[in-house]
Design a protein around this motif. Structure first.
Motif, PDB file in Angstrom:
ATOM      1  N   LEU A   1       0.840  -1.191   0.000  1.00 15.33           N
ATOM      2  CA  LEU A   1       0.000   0.000   0.000  1.00 15.33           C
ATOM      3  C   LEU A   1       0.874   1.239   0.000  1.00 15.33           C
ATOM      4  O   LEU A   1       1.859   1.315   0.726  1.00 15.33           O
ATOM      5  CB  LEU A   1      -0.893   0.013   1.248  1.00 15.33           C
ATOM      6  CG  LEU A   1      -1.805  -1.186   1.428  1.00 15.33           C
ATOM      7  CD1 LEU A   1      -2.526  -1.080   2.758  1.00 15.33           C
ATOM      8  CD2 LEU A   1      -2.783  -1.288   0.285  1.00 15.33           C
ATOM      9  N   LEU A   2       0.491   2.212  -0.802  1.00 14.41           N
ATOM     10  CA  LEU A   2       1.191   3.487  -0.866  1.00 14.41           C
ATOM     11  C   LEU A   2       0.171   4.597  -0.700  1.00 14.41           C
ATOM     12  O   LEU A   2      -0.949   4.487  -1.177  1.00 14.41           O
ATOM     13  CB  LEU A   2       1.892   3.662  -2.213  1.00 14.41           C
ATOM     14  CG  LEU A   2       2.909   2.594  -2.590  1.00 14.41           C
ATOM     15  CD1 LEU A   2       3.372   2.795  -4.023  1.00 14.41           C
ATOM     16  CD2 LEU A   2       4.087   2.654  -1.646  1.00 14.41           C
ATOM     17  N   SER A   3       0.562   5.654  -0.034  1.00 20.73           N
ATOM     18  CA  SER A   3      -0.337   6.798   0.105  1.00 20.73           C
ATOM     19  C   SER A   3       0.386   8.051  -0.378  1.00 20.73           C
ATOM     20  O   SER A   3       1.612   8.126  -0.335  1.00 20.73           O
ATOM     21  CB  SER A   3      -0.787   6.960   1.558  1.00 20.73           C
ATOM     22  OG  SER A   3       0.305   7.293   2.366  1.00 20.73           O
ATOM     23  N   GLU A   4      -0.404   9.021  -0.813  1.00 18.92           N
ATOM     24  CA  GLU A   4       0.181  10.256  -1.324  1.00 18.92           C
ATOM     25  C   GLU A   4       0.902  11.042  -0.231  1.00 18.92           C
ATOM     26  O   GLU A   4       1.886  11.712  -0.498  1.00 18.92           O
ATOM     27  CB  GLU A   4      -0.895  11.115  -1.984  1.00 18.92           C
ATOM     28  CG  GLU A   4      -1.379  10.540  -3.297  1.00 18.92           C
ATOM     29  CD  GLU A   4      -2.385  11.447  -3.984  1.00 18.92           C
ATOM     30  OE1 GLU A   4      -2.639  12.563  -3.506  1.00 18.92           O
ATOM     31  OE2 GLU A   4      -2.914  11.010  -5.015  1.00 18.92           O
ATOM     32  N   ASP A   5       0.388  10.962   0.999  1.00 24.16           N
ATOM     33  CA  ASP A   5       1.015  11.735   2.075  1.00 24.16           C
ATOM     34  C   ASP A   5       2.078  10.953   2.828  1.00 24.16           C
ATOM     35  O   ASP A   5       2.673  11.456   3.774  1.00 24.16           O
ATOM     36  CB  ASP A   5      -0.038  12.274   3.048  1.00 24.16           C
ATOM     37  CG  ASP A   5      -0.791  11.183   3.786  1.00 24.16           C
ATOM     38  OD1 ASP A   5      -0.464   9.993   3.610  1.00 24.16           O
ATOM     39  OD2 ASP A   5      -1.715  11.528   4.546  1.00 24.16           O
TER      40      ASP A   5
ATOM     41  N   ARG B   1       1.764   8.509   4.855  1.00 17.46           N
ATOM     42  CA  ARG B   1       1.315   7.887   6.102  1.00 17.46           C
ATOM     43  C   ARG B   1       0.553   6.605   5.774  1.00 17.46           C
ATOM     44  O   ARG B   1      -0.137   6.526   4.772  1.00 17.46           O
ATOM     45  CB  ARG B   1       0.416   8.836   6.887  1.00 17.46           C
ATOM     46  CG  ARG B   1       1.156  10.075   7.339  1.00 17.46           C
ATOM     47  CD  ARG B   1       0.316  10.951   8.194  1.00 17.46           C
ATOM     48  NE  ARG B   1      -0.849  11.436   7.441  1.00 17.46           N
ATOM     49  CZ  ARG B   1      -1.762  12.248   7.932  1.00 17.46           C
ATOM     50  NH1 ARG B   1      -1.676  12.660   9.175  1.00 17.46           N
ATOM     51  NH2 ARG B   1      -2.764  12.647   7.196  1.00 17.46           N
ATOM     52  N   GLN B   2       0.701   5.623   6.615  1.00 13.67           N
ATOM     53  CA  GLN B   2       0.033   4.345   6.415  1.00 13.67           C
ATOM     54  C   GLN B   2      -1.239   4.299   7.251  1.00 13.67           C
ATOM     55  O   GLN B   2      -1.212   4.006   8.435  1.00 13.67           O
ATOM     56  CB  GLN B   2       0.967   3.184   6.784  1.00 13.67           C
ATOM     57  CG  GLN B   2       2.162   3.049   5.867  1.00 13.67           C
ATOM     58  CD  GLN B   2       1.744   2.759   4.430  1.00 13.67           C
ATOM     59  OE1 GLN B   2       0.903   1.917   4.175  1.00 13.67           O
ATOM     60  NE2 GLN B   2       2.339   3.475   3.501  1.00 13.67           N
ATOM     61  N   HIS B   3      -2.361   4.608   6.601  1.00  8.29           N
ATOM     62  CA  HIS B   3      -3.652   4.595   7.269  1.00  8.29           C
ATOM     63  C   HIS B   3      -4.240   3.183   7.311  1.00  8.29           C
ATOM     64  O   HIS B   3      -5.116   2.894   8.124  1.00  8.29           O
ATOM     65  CB  HIS B   3      -4.630   5.525   6.563  1.00  8.29           C
ATOM     66  CG  HIS B   3      -4.130   6.932   6.471  1.00  8.29           C
ATOM     67  ND1 HIS B   3      -4.030   7.766   7.565  1.00  8.29           N
ATOM     68  CD2 HIS B   3      -3.659   7.649   5.420  1.00  8.29           C
ATOM     69  CE1 HIS B   3      -3.546   8.934   7.190  1.00  8.29           C
ATOM     70  NE2 HIS B   3      -3.308   8.888   5.902  1.00  8.29           N
TER      71      HIS B   3
ATOM     72  N   LEU C   1      -7.564  14.287   8.309  1.00  6.52           N
ATOM     73  CA  LEU C   1      -7.293  13.858   6.941  1.00  6.52           C
ATOM     74  C   LEU C   1      -7.775  14.846   5.886  1.00  6.52           C
ATOM     75  O   LEU C   1      -7.105  15.067   4.883  1.00  6.52           O
ATOM     76  CB  LEU C   1      -7.947  12.498   6.678  1.00  6.52           C
ATOM     77  CG  LEU C   1      -7.381  11.317   7.467  1.00  6.52           C
ATOM     78  CD1 LEU C   1      -8.276  10.108   7.282  1.00  6.52           C
ATOM     79  CD2 LEU C   1      -5.973  11.028   7.027  1.00  6.52           C
ATOM     80  N   CYS C   2      -8.956  15.431   6.098  1.00  7.42           N
ATOM     81  CA  CYS C   2      -9.578  16.233   5.046  1.00  7.42           C
ATOM     82  C   CYS C   2      -9.876  17.669   5.432  1.00  7.42           C
ATOM     83  O   CYS C   2     -10.426  18.432   4.625  1.00  7.42           O
ATOM     84  CB  CYS C   2     -10.881  15.573   4.614  1.00  7.42           C
ATOM     85  SG  CYS C   2     -10.660  13.911   3.995  1.00  7.42           S
TER      86      CYS C   2
END
Length: 96
Positions: free
Chosen positions: A59-63, A65-67, A88-89
């Motif tokens: 898994l990769l996230s744009e920010d 962080r591993q949610h 988050l938003c």
């Protein structure tokens, strides 16, 4: 940057020839507890957990962080930590 994403998506699809090509979408309740089940990624992608693991799914996230956490042995996608919508938003009406 957009070209890099397109190339990355193309590479991802080429490396998963037996997986379904359509996107898989999940919804997560706000304030979901750590360890809460989101979905079974292996099953939803048409793979066995062993195939998912052999393909080194991650898994990769744009920010950065591993949610979420992918349990390779079972193919389950779970919440890695408590999710806070405001964090988050911000004040956005839509949070994706």
């Amino acid at each position: 940057m957009a070209l890099a994403r397109q190339v990355l998506c193309l590479c991802a699809f080429l490396s998963l020839p037996l997986a379904r090509a359509e996107p898989v979408r999940y919804s997560v309740a706000e304030e979901a507890e750590s360890g809460s089940l989101v979905g079974n990624l292996a099953e939803d992608a048409g793979l066995t957990p062993a195939q998912l693991s052999a393909r080194r799914a991650r898994l990769l996230s744009e920010d950065g962080r591993q949610h979420f956490r992918l349990e390779r042995g079972s193919g389950r996608l779970v919440v890695a930590g408590r999710l806070d919508r405001e964090e988050l938003c911000g004040q956005s009406g839509t949070c994706l």
